[in-house]
Write a protein that holds these residues in place. Structure first.
Motif, mmCIF file in Angstrom:
data_model
loop_
_atom_site.group_PDB
_atom_site.id
_atom_site.type_symbol
_atom_site.label_atom_id
_atom_site.label_comp_id
_atom_site.label_asym_id
_atom_site.label_seq_id
_atom_site.Cartn_x
_atom_site.Cartn_y
_atom_site.Cartn_z
ATOM 1 N N UNK A 194 -113.205 15.886 -18.264
ATOM 2 C CA UNK A 194 -112.417 17.099 -18.054
ATOM 3 C C UNK A 194 -111.283 16.761 -17.105
ATOM 4 N N UNK A 195 -110.061 16.997 -17.549
ATOM 5 C CA UNK A 195 -108.867 16.776 -16.735
ATOM 6 C C UNK A 195 -108.244 18.131 -16.465
ATOM 7 N N UNK A 196 -108.182 18.514 -15.212
ATOM 8 C CA UNK A 196 -107.589 19.795 -14.824
ATOM 9 C C UNK A 196 -106.243 19.517 -14.166
ATOM 10 N N UNK A 197 -105.166 19.996 -14.762
ATOM 11 C CA UNK A 197 -103.821 19.885 -14.192
ATOM 12 C C UNK A 197 -103.600 21.115 -13.332
ATOM 13 N N UNK B 127 -117.305 13.364 -16.468
ATOM 14 C CA UNK B 127 -116.376 13.054 -15.370
ATOM 15 C C UNK B 127 -115.395 14.206 -15.217
ATOM 16 N N UNK B 128 -115.050 14.493 -13.980
ATOM 17 C CA UNK B 128 -114.125 15.589 -13.674
ATOM 18 C C UNK B 128 -112.968 15.032 -12.849
ATOM 19 N N UNK B 129 -111.751 15.309 -13.304
ATOM 20 C CA UNK B 129 -110.543 14.890 -12.598
ATOM 21 C C UNK B 129 -109.673 16.126 -12.382
ATOM 22 N N UNK B 130 -109.375 16.449 -11.138
ATOM 23 C CA UNK B 130 -108.485 17.566 -10.818
ATOM 24 C C UNK B 130 -107.227 16.971 -10.214
ATOM 25 N N UNK B 131 -106.124 17.012 -10.953
ATOM 26 C CA UNK B 131 -104.923 16.293 -10.548
ATOM 27 C C UNK B 131 -103.746 17.244 -10.372
ATOM 28 N N UNK B 132 -102.865 16.824 -9.521
ATOM 29 C CA UNK B 132 -101.610 17.527 -9.309
ATOM 30 C C UNK B 132 -100.637 17.144 -10.422
ATOM 31 N N UNK C 87 -111.532 17.450 -22.496
ATOM 32 C CA UNK C 87 -110.949 18.778 -22.329
ATOM 33 C C UNK C 87 -109.869 18.698 -21.271
ATOM 34 N N UNK C 88 -108.648 19.106 -21.622
ATOM 35 C CA UNK C 88 -107.538 19.153 -20.669
ATOM 36 C C UNK C 88 -107.222 20.614 -20.388
ATOM 37 N N UNK C 89 -107.394 21.023 -19.140
ATOM 38 C CA UNK C 89 -107.053 22.375 -18.694
ATOM 39 C C UNK C 89 -105.739 22.302 -17.932
ATOM 40 N N UNK C 90 -104.749 23.047 -18.353
ATOM 41 C CA UNK C 90 -103.430 23.028 -17.718
ATOM 42 C C UNK C 90 -103.175 24.386 -17.061
ATOM 43 N N UNK C 91 -103.418 24.465 -15.751
ATOM 44 C CA UNK C 91 -103.193 25.709 -15.032
ATOM 45 C C UNK C 91 -101.697 25.901 -14.788
ATOM 46 N N UNK C 92 -101.234 27.151 -14.882
ATOM 47 C CA UNK C 92 -99.795 27.454 -14.805
ATOM 48 C C UNK C 92 -99.041 26.545 -15.777
ATOM 49 N N UNK D 157 -103.230 9.145 -26.145
ATOM 50 C CA UNK D 157 -104.313 8.210 -25.825
ATOM 51 C C UNK D 157 -105.681 8.741 -26.219
ATOM 52 N N UNK D 158 -105.822 10.078 -26.227
ATOM 53 C CA UNK D 158 -107.135 10.702 -26.364
ATOM 54 C C UNK D 158 -107.188 11.500 -27.662
ATOM 55 N N UNK D 159 -107.549 10.869 -28.757
ATOM 56 C CA UNK D 159 -107.508 11.570 -30.055
ATOM 57 C C UNK D 159 -108.489 12.728 -30.152
ATOM 58 N N UNK D 160 -109.485 12.778 -29.247
ATOM 59 C CA UNK D 160 -110.429 13.893 -29.241
ATOM 60 C C UNK D 160 -110.154 14.862 -28.095
ATOM 61 N N UNK D 161 -108.937 14.830 -27.576
ATOM 62 C CA UNK D 161 -108.587 15.717 -26.458
ATOM 63 C C UNK D 161 -108.280 17.121 -26.965
ATOM 64 N N UNK D 162 -108.749 18.109 -26.225
ATOM 65 C CA UNK D 162 -108.475 19.517 -26.498
ATOM 66 C C UNK D 162 -107.620 20.042 -25.342
#
Length: 992
Positions: free
Chosen positions: A215-218, A329-334, A360-365, A399-404
């Motif tokens: 999970x990548x949280x922007x 794995x959880x990544x919370x990035x700026x 899963x890519x979560x894009x806040x704002x 890079x991530x063909x299974x990314x949502x």
């Protein structure tokens, strides 16, 4: 002593996982085993529901959760024809429980049927995979989050609504177990400061339960905002055991480098506890690759931290045998170029696994930084040039063909107008979900009297949102900055008073005032110095200061709170409030300075402000700043806003509405001091309050359109996300959806609107076009009778039950209306043309209206001005202001619409509105016609000469509602065609 009745009810309801069953029978079966002498009579049940002791509260909570779960259940077999959250669904449950009428009433009093609308979904067709059975099979992290929300005091209905809305997102992602790789892209639209984070936390919990393992949280563009998101996810989802990673919380040495523990965070005891490492409890761990204080730099444990162990090495990671036995794995990035570049670089090192990894890519704002804003004219050889963050998100998706990808925003238009033909971009091609307005939220409806039927001169603190909460500032009045500051002090004292009189202190932890006049840093320093000087000269401890506060209390706060406190404690007099003024003054002025400037661009600057609302016990300050206060930065406890900044961008304006949000325990204390008729350019002024109203109405109309077109027709979507842009552009024409060399291929040609109001607002402004329009209306004006008829608006309690208004009327043929509307000049013809297409359709599915009643409402009184137009009988002139885009915000009034809806068959007939009843006929529509004197040209009386008005100075504006056919099958409300029929499947085509 055990509560036998509660135990019996708990056991009986636990046996009804598949739906309600005869309760008395099941309770008796349980009682035979536990307590055969238990009093299971309905009288005892009702008595316990009416009680207030701990046992009664536990029983109410049990039934609340059970009934709410049935209210929200998705298509249950036991209620196949009863929609969720309806009286019909609840009645079906009661019938199956076999409860008496009296007991039903008692339960309804304790657990009302939730009045929460569902999320609105615009979607492409998809293959269902996230079934209720599959969701229930793996629910470790969602169940933990659900318990956390209960602990925070969320109601059962609010949690069930979040469950429903988050499920709507997850079920439209790709199945993480499916063999073929597939990406989906979606957008979730919430409200400014409305709790979007709760939704994406719920989505994340369900997604990782289902099998998503990265999970990548922007999260924002500042480290403070990123850290706040990380902390929220750590506290409410990831939990203590995953943070500690086996470290002994009692061993200080083992805790080195672990955030939150010890004295580092006072809320550490409130972080979720799973009862052990999830991997030892039959679930899986979540490994954090970022922490509260550290954004993604590089993998601290080497690339191994991103490698996934497979139980069966010969099978892919997405195989269920491997997927559900490996850690997430959880990544919370700026949203920062350097940070995202490092993440992309590290991911490339495990390229062999990326094709197997559900992400899963979560894009806040998501409308900030993520959208590609480069100029399409600079693109060469068909290659898209991208801004930095957009390019890095595009690389992640590549890079991530299974990314949502799921974006979250309160201002969706930038995302909606992303080029849907750019497969590497973030256009929400698969779904667009609009979240319902949450309970307790203060939004545009709470600061504007949208479509109020009450005349302005009759509005009061009780029936007008504007009078209760809004205070104008502008060139023709004092700037009222001292009054706004007095309001801040008074509201702070009232919070302390309420905390002392039975209202929990929680809602009043923070108390803030926002002052926003400019984006220039130098202006902020000058303004902060001015406010600081005013504060020390205000004399809040002096006799003069108290006299000023008492006057504001008596003229403003006392009457507003009397009308709107809704049972909250209100002092009987200023004397009762005065002791709390000192406490408010001391908190605000602590440290010698009541003002904090928030305009820095560096993380270091923000860290120095001590404005972390999560970790700071109390923030009672006046915040002065610009852009940094207008996006992402949630201002907790905001009670007084002083706002004068102007902008010509709709989304920027909306994001500055930081006065929107949750105000528990102090809704009546909220005040908005906002500019009226402020300078925008050297030659133009703008009424900020009206501009907000116009933009908010556009947004509400957008949401309403999504609701209207989300209904399935013959089991298929009416509108897909790719068809949303031309739909929205009808209302926001100044937004350029794509480069000049391209255009959207979906062209809106028809809007079917039986029983729906149509109100075009973009009328021309120049005199020749207005004269032309007046001549087009001339036959209709000539048909209006001289003697007004009296119509009635029935409006219940607000104004004694009804409002009467006179109107001149005529009945015209359908052909005559079409001829008139077709002859008119419009500032934006595209607004009406899809409706005209429907009105002109004579097929079975066409308009079905034979004739129309024209109603021209008339006013009376000393300020009323009537005039003839091209020889018509005298019509009273009304005033409507155009907004900054040259269109009217609204034309018709609610009081006038009700009778027209009766005539058109949308509303039932009433003996109290006899003329509407007389005019009603099948296949008859209604038109409301107004003669508008533009205020920019002068007052109505100054425009009238010898009882006549120049037709070039009047706008004849109409709203209409076609007849509502009874008992007809639903048909598509919208119809599109491909602008380039040779490329009908493409979303974007070259402009002709």
């Amino acid at each position: 002593m055990p509560d036998t009745l509660l135990k019996i009810h708990t056991s009986a309801l636990a046996a009804m996982q598949d739906g309600p069953r005869p309760f008395g029978k099941w309770a008796a079966l349980v009682a035979d085993e536990d307590d055969p002498d238990a009093d299971l009579t309905e009288e005892n049940f009702r008595a316990r529901l009416m009680g207030s002791d701990a046992g009664a509260e536990a029983l109410k909570s049990l039934w609340s959760r059970t009934l709410t779960s049935w209210d929200f259940a998705e298509a249950p077999e036991w209620a196949p024809n009863a929609a969720p959250r309806t009286e019909e669904r609840r009645a079906t449950a009661y019938d199956l429980l076999r409860l008496s009428t009296d007991l039903r009433k008692a339960l309804d009093a304790v657990v009302p049927v939730p009045e929460i609308p569902p999320a609105t979904v615009i979607t492409r067709e998809f293959t269902p995979w996230y079934t209720p059975e599959k969701a229930a099979a793996r629910t470790f992290y969602w169940s933990a989050y659900e318990r956390k929300l209960w602990d925070k005091g969320w109601s059962d209905a609010a949690i069930a609504s979040l469950d429903e809305a988050s499920r709507a997102v997850v079920e439209r992602l790709a199945d993480p177990e499916q063999p073929e790789a597939r990406q989906t892209k979606g957008l979730v639209v919430g409200y400014v400061q409305s709790g979007k984070t709760a939704n994406f936390t719920g989505v994340t919990a369900k997604a990782i339960d289902a099998g998503y393992r990265l999970v990548i949280v922007l999260a924002g563009t500042l480290n403070l905002l990123r850290a706040q998101t990380q902390r929220r996810l750590d506290m409410e989802l990831i939990g203590q055991e995953n943070i500690l990673r086996g470290a002994d919380p009692g061993d200080v040495d083992s805790l080195v480098g672990i955030d939150y523990v010890g004295d580092d965070d006072n809320d550490w005891p409130h972080f979720i506890r799973h009862g052990g490492r999830p991997s030892t409890l039959g679930a899986f761990d979540i490994e954090r690759l970022t922490t509260r204080d550290n954004d993604y730099k590089s993998l601290a444990q080497g690339i191994r931290a991103l490698e996934y162990d497979k139980r069966e090495p010969t099978r892919p990671l997405h195989d269920p045998v491997n997927l559900h036995r490996t850690a997430a794995r959880m990544v919370v990035v700026k949203k920062n170029k350097s940070v995202l570049t490092k993440l992309v670089k590290d991911l490339k090192q495990i390229h062999g696994l990326l094709g197997e990894l559900p992400v899963l890519i979560i894009d806040d704002e998501s409308d900030q930084a993520s959208v590609n804003t480069s100029n399409p004219k600079k693109w060469e050889q068909g290659r898209t040039e991208r801004t930095a963050i957009n390019a890095l998100i595009s690389q992640l998706l590549g890079l991530l063909p299974r990314a949502q990808y799921v974006g979250y925003t309160a201002t969706p238009f930038a995302n909606v107008f992303v080029d849907p033909g750019d497969s590497e971009d973030i256009f929400p091609s698969d779904f667009l979900i609009s979240l319902p307005r949450p309970a307790g939220y203060m939004g545009v409806q709470d600061f504007h009297d949208l479509d109020s039927a009450i005349p302005y001169e009759e509005r009061t603190y009780a029936n007008s949102q504007e009078k209760a909460h809004v205070r104008g500032i502008g060139p023709d009045m004092d700037d009222r900055l001292l009054e706004a500051m007095d309001s801040f002090v008074l509201s702070g004292a009232l919070k302390l008073f309420r905390a002392d009189h039975g209202v929990p202190d929680g809602p009043f932890r923070h108390h803030t005032m926002l002052v926003h006049e400019s984006v220039k840093v130098d202006d902020h320093a000058d303004l902060a110095l001015r406010i600081n000087t005013m504060w020390h000269q205000a004399g809040y401890a002096s006799v003069a200061g108290h006299e000023r506060l008492e006057a504001l209390w008596q003229t403003d706060f006392a009457p507003v709170s009397t009308a709107r406190a809704d049972g909250l404690p209100v002092p009987e007099s200023y004397a009762a409030l005065r002791p709390y003024v000192s406490g408010a003054r001391q908190r605000i002025g602590s440290g010698g300075n009541p003002v904090v400037i928030v305009n820095g661009n560096s993380d270091k600057y923000f860290e120095q402000l001590d404005l972390d609302f999560d970790r700071t016990p109390h923030v009672w300050k006046i915040l002065v700043g610009g852009t940094k206060l207008s996006r992402g930065f949630t201002i907790e406890g905001l009670t007084t806003t002083y706002y004068r900044r102007t902008t010509q961008q709709a989304d920027t304006l909306m994001q500055m509405g930081r006065w929107f949000g949750f105000r528990p325990g102090y809704r009546d204390l909220v005040r908005l001091y906002i500019g009226r008729e402020e300078p925008l350019t050297k030659t133009r002024t703008v009424d900020l309050y009206e501009a907000f109203e116009a933009i908010c109405q556009d947004e509400e109309l957008f949401r309403a359109q999504l609701v209207r077109y989300s209904a399935l027709v013959d089991g298929r979507p009416q509108v897909t996300p790719a068809q949303i842009p031309p739909l929205v552009s009808q209302h926001l024409p100044w937004i350029k959806p794509s480069g000049r060399s391209k255009m959207f291929n979906a062209e809106l040609v028809e809007i079917r609107s039986p029983g729906q109001w149509v109100e075009p607002t973009a009328y021309p402004v120049n005199a020749p076009e207005l004269r032309h329009n007046s001549k087009a209306w001339q036959p209709v004006l000539a048909a209006l009778g001289d003697d007004p008829m009296v119509f009635v608006h029935l409006d219940g309690e607000d104004r004694g039950g009804y409002t009467r208004y006179p109107a001149k009327t005529a009945v015209i043929s359908h052909t005559q209306l079409l001829t008139t509307l077709g002859a008119l000049n419009w500032a934006r013809p595209g607004l009406l043309s899809p409706h005209l297409q429907y009105l002109s359709d004579s097929s079975t599915f066409g308009c079905g209206t034979d004739d129309w009643v024209v109603i021209a409402p008339q006013t009376s009184g000393p300020s009323s001005v009537a005039a003839t137009i091209l020889g018509s009988s005298p019509l009273t002139l009304v005033q409507r202001r155009r907004n900054a885009r040259g269109a009217f915000n609204r034309i018709s009034g609610v009081a006038h619409r009700q009778s027209a809806e009766r005539i058109a068959g949308l509303r039932g007939l009433s003996e109290d509105d006899p003329y509407a009843t007389v005019f009603h006929q099948p296949r008859r529509g209604a038109v409301l016609l107004y003669a508008i004197a533009d205020p920019d040209l002068g007052s109505p009386s100054s425009l009238v000469s010898d009882g006549r008005i120049d037709p070039g100075k009047v706008v004849l504006a109409a709203s209409f509602i076609p007849s509502t056919p009874p008992n007809t099958s639903p048909v598509p409300y919208v119809r599109f065609r491909a602008a380039d029929s040779s490329a009908a499947t493409r979303a974007i085509v070259e402009a002709q």
